[in-house]
Design a protein around this motif. Structure first.
Motif, PDB file in Angstrom:
ATOM      1  N   LEU A  20       0.838  -1.198   0.000  1.00 39.55           N
ATOM      2  CA  LEU A  20       0.000   0.000   0.000  1.00 39.55           C
ATOM      3  C   LEU A  20       0.873   1.248   0.000  1.00 39.55           C
ATOM      4  CD1 LEU A  20      -2.373  -1.414   2.673  1.00 39.55           C
ATOM      5  CD2 LEU A  20      -3.299  -0.389   0.606  1.00 39.55           C
ATOM      6  N   ILE A  21       0.446   2.225  -0.798  1.00 43.52           N
ATOM      7  CA  ILE A  21       1.080   3.544  -0.803  1.00 43.52           C
ATOM      8  C   ILE A  21       0.005   4.557  -0.430  1.00 43.52           C
ATOM      9  CG2 ILE A  21       2.299   5.293  -2.151  1.00 43.52           C
ATOM     10  CD1 ILE A  21       3.144   3.050  -4.077  1.00 43.52           C
ATOM     11  N   THR A  22       0.272   5.347   0.601  1.00 39.79           N
ATOM     12  CA  THR A  22      -0.649   6.402   1.002  1.00 39.79           C
ATOM     13  C   THR A  22       0.113   7.716   1.069  1.00 39.79           C
ATOM     14  OG1 THR A  22      -0.255   6.216   3.385  1.00 39.79           O
ATOM     15  CG2 THR A  22      -1.873   4.701   2.425  1.00 39.79           C
ATOM     16  N   ALA A  23      -0.600   8.795   1.360  1.00 38.71           N
ATOM     17  CA  ALA A  23       0.056  10.096   1.513  1.00 38.71           C
ATOM     18  C   ALA A  23       1.021  10.089   2.692  1.00 38.71           C
ATOM     19  CB  ALA A  23      -0.989  11.193   1.681  1.00 38.71           C
ATOM     20  N   GLN A  24       0.828   9.137   3.628  1.00 36.15           N
ATOM     21  CA  GLN A  24       1.680   9.070   4.818  1.00 36.15           C
ATOM     22  C   GLN A  24       2.915   8.202   4.624  1.00 36.15           C
ATOM     23  OE1 GLN A  24      -1.865   8.714   5.073  1.00 36.15           O
ATOM     24  NE2 GLN A  24      -1.779  10.929   5.410  1.00 36.15           N
ATOM     25  N   GLY A  25       2.931   7.375   3.566  1.00 36.69           N
ATOM     26  CA  GLY A  25       4.103   6.529   3.354  1.00 36.69           C
ATOM     27  C   GLY A  25       3.749   5.222   2.671  1.00 36.69           C
ATOM     28  N   GLN A  26       4.660   4.262   2.774  1.00 37.00           N
ATOM     29  CA  GLN A  26       4.497   2.970   2.115  1.00 37.00           C
ATOM     30  C   GLN A  26       4.496   1.846   3.149  1.00 37.00           C
ATOM     31  OE1 GLN A  26       7.717   2.762  -0.715  1.00 37.00           O
ATOM     32  NE2 GLN A  26       6.717   4.176  -2.140  1.00 37.00           N
ATOM     33  N   THR A  27       3.742   0.794   2.841  1.00 37.71           N
ATOM     34  CA  THR A  27       3.653  -0.369   3.721  1.00 37.71           C
ATOM     35  C   THR A  27       3.931  -1.617   2.899  1.00 37.71           C
ATOM     36  OG1 THR A  27       1.938   0.732   5.042  1.00 37.71           O
ATOM     37  CG2 THR A  27       2.177  -1.645   5.321  1.00 37.71           C
ATOM     38  N   THR A  28       4.905  -2.428   3.348  1.00 33.50           N
ATOM     39  CA  THR A  28       5.213  -3.669   2.649  1.00 33.50           C
ATOM     40  C   THR A  28       4.247  -4.766   3.087  1.00 33.50           C
ATOM     41  OG1 THR A  28       6.738  -4.483   4.340  1.00 33.50           O
ATOM     42  CG2 THR A  28       7.660  -3.033   2.611  1.00 33.50           C
ATOM     43  N   TYR A  29       4.259  -5.880   2.342  1.00 29.98           N
ATOM     44  CA  TYR A  29       3.421  -7.007   2.735  1.00 29.98           C
ATOM     45  C   TYR A  29       3.855  -7.566   4.091  1.00 29.98           C
ATOM     46  CZ  TYR A  29       0.646  -7.284  -1.502  1.00 29.98           C
ATOM     47  OH  TYR A  29      -0.255  -7.002  -2.500  1.00 29.98           O
ATOM     48  N   GLN A  30       5.150  -7.563   4.369  1.00 33.01           N
ATOM     49  CA  GLN A  30       5.629  -8.030   5.669  1.00 33.01           C
ATOM     50  C   GLN A  30       5.143  -7.114   6.787  1.00 33.01           C
ATOM     51  OE1 GLN A  30       9.906  -7.649   6.761  1.00 33.01           O
ATOM     52  NE2 GLN A  30       9.814  -9.889   6.973  1.00 33.01           N
ATOM     53  N   GLU A  31       5.213  -5.818   6.566  1.00 32.95           N
ATOM     54  CA  GLU A  31       4.734  -4.862   7.573  1.00 32.95           C
ATOM     55  C   GLU A  31       3.232  -4.989   7.776  1.00 32.95           C
ATOM     56  OE1 GLU A  31       8.061  -1.334   6.883  1.00 32.95           O
ATOM     57  OE2 GLU A  31       6.216  -1.375   5.674  1.00 32.95           O
ATOM     58  N   LEU A  32       2.489  -5.225   6.699  1.00 40.10           N
ATOM     59  CA  LEU A  32       1.034  -5.407   6.809  1.00 40.10           C
ATOM     60  C   LEU A  32       0.725  -6.654   7.626  1.00 40.10           C
ATOM     61  CD1 LEU A  32      -1.629  -4.095   5.760  1.00 40.10           C
ATOM     62  CD2 LEU A  32      -1.555  -5.759   3.887  1.00 40.10           C
ATOM     63  N   GLU A  33       1.487  -7.703   7.408  1.00 41.06           N
ATOM     64  CA  GLU A  33       1.287  -8.947   8.155  1.00 41.06           C
ATOM     65  C   GLU A  33       1.612  -8.767   9.642  1.00 41.06           C
ATOM     66  OE1 GLU A  33       0.634 -13.251   8.515  1.00 41.06           O
ATOM     67  OE2 GLU A  33      -0.103 -11.594   7.309  1.00 41.06           O
ATOM     68  N   GLN A  34       2.696  -8.070   9.939  1.00 35.94           N
ATOM     69  CA  GLN A  34       3.060  -7.826  11.339  1.00 35.94           C
ATOM     70  C   GLN A  34       2.004  -6.970  12.037  1.00 35.94           C
ATOM     71  OE1 GLN A  34       6.920  -6.100  10.680  1.00 35.94           O
ATOM     72  NE2 GLN A  34       7.989  -8.080  10.737  1.00 35.94           N
ATOM     73  N   MET A  35       1.483  -5.985  11.325  1.00 34.07           N
ATOM     74  CA  MET A  35       0.417  -5.150  11.867  1.00 34.07           C
ATOM     75  C   MET A  35      -0.824  -6.001  12.142  1.00 34.07           C
ATOM     76  SD  MET A  35      -1.164  -1.680  10.108  1.00 34.07           S
ATOM     77  CE  MET A  35       0.480  -1.175   9.609  1.00 34.07           C
ATOM     78  N   SER A  36      -1.126  -6.906  11.221  1.00 32.40           N
ATOM     79  CA  SER A  36      -2.287  -7.779  11.365  1.00 32.40           C
ATOM     80  C   SER A  36      -2.140  -8.700  12.570  1.00 32.40           C
ATOM     81  CB  SER A  36      -2.467  -8.605  10.086  1.00 32.40           C
ATOM     82  OG  SER A  36      -3.381  -9.652  10.272  1.00 32.40           O
ATOM     83  N   ASP A  37      -0.955  -9.288  12.744  1.00 29.85           N
ATOM     84  CA  ASP A  37      -0.732 -10.166  13.898  1.00 29.85           C
ATOM     85  C   ASP A  37      -0.890  -9.393  15.208  1.00 29.85           C
ATOM     86  OD1 ASP A  37      -0.271 -12.554  12.549  1.00 29.85           O
ATOM     87  OD2 ASP A  37       1.855 -12.112  12.249  1.00 29.85           O
ATOM     88  N   SER A  38      -0.360  -8.171  15.241  1.00 30.05           N
ATOM     89  CA  SER A  38      -0.474  -7.341  16.443  1.00 30.05           C
ATOM     90  C   SER A  38      -1.934  -7.059  16.776  1.00 30.05           C
ATOM     91  CB  SER A  38       0.295  -6.038  16.237  1.00 30.05           C
ATOM     92  OG  SER A  38       0.115  -5.159  17.325  1.00 30.05           O
ATOM     93  N   MET A  39      -2.718  -6.722  15.761  1.00 27.20           N
ATOM     94  CA  MET A  39      -4.140  -6.474  15.988  1.00 27.20           C
ATOM     95  C   MET A  39      -4.856  -7.747  16.420  1.00 27.20           C
ATOM     96  SD  MET A  39      -5.248  -3.912  12.908  1.00 27.20           S
ATOM     97  CE  MET A  39      -4.762  -2.184  12.866  1.00 27.20           C
ATOM     98  N   ALA A  40      -4.511  -8.866  15.802  1.00 27.30           N
ATOM     99  CA  ALA A  40      -5.169 -10.126  16.139  1.00 27.30           C
ATOM    100  C   ALA A  40      -4.919 -10.501  17.598  1.00 27.30           C
ATOM    101  CB  ALA A  40      -4.687 -11.236  15.206  1.00 27.30           C
ATOM    102  N   HIS A  41      -3.711 -10.266  18.102  1.00 26.18           N
ATOM    103  CA  HIS A  41      -3.418 -10.554  19.510  1.00 26.18           C
ATOM    104  C   HIS A  41      -4.297  -9.706  20.428  1.00 26.18           C
ATOM    105  CE1 HIS A  41      -0.086 -13.417  19.735  1.00 26.18           C
ATOM    106  NE2 HIS A  41       0.403 -12.875  18.624  1.00 26.18           N
ATOM    107  N   LEU A  42      -4.444  -8.411  20.088  1.00 29.87           N
ATOM    108  CA  LEU A  42      -5.278  -7.545  20.915  1.00 29.87           C
ATOM    109  C   LEU A  42      -6.736  -7.973  20.865  1.00 29.87           C
ATOM    110  CD1 LEU A  42      -5.773  -5.071  22.679  1.00 29.87           C
ATOM    111  CD2 LEU A  42      -5.827  -3.670  20.598  1.00 29.87           C
ATOM    112  N   LEU A  43      -7.239  -8.248  19.671  1.00 29.64           N
ATOM    113  CA  LEU A  43      -8.638  -8.662  19.541  1.00 29.64           C
ATOM    114  C   LEU A  43      -8.890  -9.967  20.286  1.00 29.64           C
ATOM    115  CD1 LEU A  43      -9.227  -7.847  15.751  1.00 29.64           C
ATOM    116  CD2 LEU A  43     -10.163  -6.603  17.710  1.00 29.64           C
ATOM    117  N   GLN A  44      -7.940 -10.882  20.193  1.00 24.64           N
ATOM    118  CA  GLN A  44      -8.074 -12.154  20.897  1.00 24.64           C
ATOM    119  C   GLN A  44      -8.122 -11.928  22.408  1.00 24.64           C
ATOM    120  OE1 GLN A  44      -4.786 -15.050  20.411  1.00 24.64           O
ATOM    121  NE2 GLN A  44      -6.343 -16.430  19.578  1.00 24.64           N
TER     122      GLN A  44
END
Length: 501
Positions: A20-44
């Motif tokens: 993903l590219i946004t006005a705030q910067g770029q996110t790699t697939y690895q970074e997206l996955e790490q963000m997802s895991d972090s959110m999943a731990h909190l939701l769990q």
């Protein structure tokens, strides 16, 4: 398999590729996955488990797609409600879905002041600082393996636009999302190596599932017809995306201000009129496609501008409607007699097929396919719009009028419920917009009379318009400063808000 597993595979195979590219910067697939895991731990930790409903009030952003993947890893159900549809509709959406967790940006938590339903959601999570709310902040964590799901496992709940009735909750399963993703990848000819400008959440998800790079425009996407085009044009110049998929109102705003550097332009979510196609062609060397679909079935049909013949434009000028192209291969489409407001009349598949109208006859568009919604969350909403034959195949009544021509192309004539006497709205509105002074037109009825409302491009100039539309036998042509449009795409006429006198 669900889409979170596909995103995880991209993170493993191409970890450093830009997702993903946004006005705030770029996110790699690895970074997206790490963000997802972090959110999943909190939701769990907050109790989310299989079947839990999580309301996400996040803009199109890395956080949104990380949150979707996190919910799906836990076999939860993501709920998306558009606050732009108005507070009454938003409150209705929360009541209808009864989420157990609400996760949103800081600004979205202000809605708690306006919605008692939102305040009653047990768990509140913010991606920024909000007093008395759990804050999500990314931290190092272990990977979470996605829960196993089958094709019928619920995955996502969104809502219809509500332009003709109260918004209905559309419940999508994991199998539905995979089928829709496949149909959209085919229709949009997605190339994983390219950058794609995305304004629609479902298209962004499709780009990510294909392993491509989604460019999110620097604009307020809640009002696509009113964006400031200059920041987006700067993004285009910098990143040179191959394609754009957007509301025609969004692309029109860009085309009015500058050249469009795309290889392909896909416009949909609302009618794409000939004058818009011509504007896009003048401002770009791209291949241009109009895509027809609905919340319940996206996509349904596609039309390349290059394949519209001069006689097709003449037909559109003379009241045949709007050419929307060949139905996509993943869908079956029939035209049935218009029975708007009445229950589905067929008891057997044989009776259904026997009632199907031949080419050139106008009726209601009915579709079926793996990416056609089989049921609303509240099944009472199925009574007027769904029919399942004896083989278990579910057909959806779109509520749109149209016909197939001799080449199998679909012509759209507007909502069945917006018909005025013997006229469907697009037959007149599309023709009227061929007048050089007309910006937008809307057909309506008043005390049995046919009234055409016109919004002018500049000074009022009706010369020749009545003669152009003589075949429609209009009672009156009236001027309107601004024809009301839908809130989601800023491109469809909101007939309920037209003057009644």
């Amino acid at each position: 398999m669900n889409l979170s597993q596909i995103l995880s595979q991209h993170a493993q195979n191409t970890p450093h590729k830009i997702a993903l590219i946004t006005a705030q910067g770029q996110t790699t697939y690895q970074e997206l996955e790490q963000m997802s895991d972090s959110m999943a731990h909190l939701l769990q930790a907050k109790g989310v488990k299989r079947g839990s409903r999580v309301l996400l009030l996040l803009p199109i952003s890395p956080e949104l797609y990380a949150a979707l993947a996190a919910v799906w890893k836990l076999a939860g159900v993501a709920v998306v409600i558009d606050p732009g549809a108005g507070i009454p509709n938003f409150r209705h959406g929360v009541r209808a879905t009864r989420p157990e967790v609400f996760m949103g940006i800081s600004k979205s938590h202000l809605l708690r002041l306006l919605s008692a339903e939102l305040r009653q959601v047990p768990v509140h999570i913010s991606t920024g600082f909000v007093p008395f709310t759990t804050r999500w902040a990314q931290q190092p964590c272990t990977a979470i393996e996605a829960a196993q799901v089958d094709a019928d496992t619920p995955a996502l709940i969104t809502f219809t636009s509500g332009s003709t009735s109260k918004p209905k909750a559309a419940a999508r399963s994991h199998g539905f999302l995979l089928a829709q993703n496949q149909a959209l990848q085919h229709t949009l000819q997605l190339e994983p190596e390219g950058i794609h400008l995305c304004t629609l959440a479902v298209v962004t998800l499709t780009v990510l599932a294909a392993g491509g790079t989604a460019l999110i425009p620097d604009a307020k996407l809640a009002r696509p017809g009113f964006i400031q085009p200059e920041p987006v044009l700067k993004q285009l110049q910098k990143h040179q995306p191959l394609t754009v998929t957007a509301s025609p109102a969004f692309v029109e705003r860009l085309a009015e201000k500058g050249k469009l550097p795309f290889r392909r332009i896909y416009v949909g979510g609302a009618p794409v009129f000939p004058y818009q196609l011509e504007l896009f062609k003048q401002q770009s060397s791209a291949e241009i496609y109009s895509v027809y679909g609905s919340t319940e079935a996206e996509p349904i049909a596609e039309q390349a501008h290059s394949q519209i013949l001069p006689e097709d434009f003449e037909h559109m000028r003379s009241g045949k409607g709007l050419l929307t192209g060949i139905p996509v291969p993943e869908i079956q489409l029939r035209i049935l007699p218009d029975q708007h407001g009445q229950p589905f009349a067929y008891q057997t598949r044989a009776a259904f097929e026997n009632a199907t109208l031949p080419p050139m006859q106008v009726g209601e568009i009915v579709v079926t396919g793996n990416h056609v919604l089989k049921s609303y969350l509240d099944p009472s909403g199925n009574t007027e719009t769904k029919w399942t034959d004896e083989q278990g195949q579910t057909w959806h009544r779109t509520g749109d009028a149209g016909c197939l021509d001799a080449q199998g192309r679909l012509w759209l004539l507007g909502r069945c419920g917006a018909r005025v006497d013997d006229l469907y709205p697009f037959s007149v509105e599309v023709a009227a917009q061929n007048h050089p002074a007309v910006k937008r037109a809307a057909l309506t009825a008043h005390q049995g009379q046919k009234v055409l409302w016109v919004q002018w491009k500049g000074p009022e100039d009706p010369s020749g318009l009545a003669e152009m539309l003589s075949w429609a036998n209009l009672t009156e042509i009236r001027s309107l400063k601004a024809i009301p449009l839908d809130r989601r795409h800023n491109a469809k006429v909101d007939y309920n808000r037209l003057p009644r006198t």
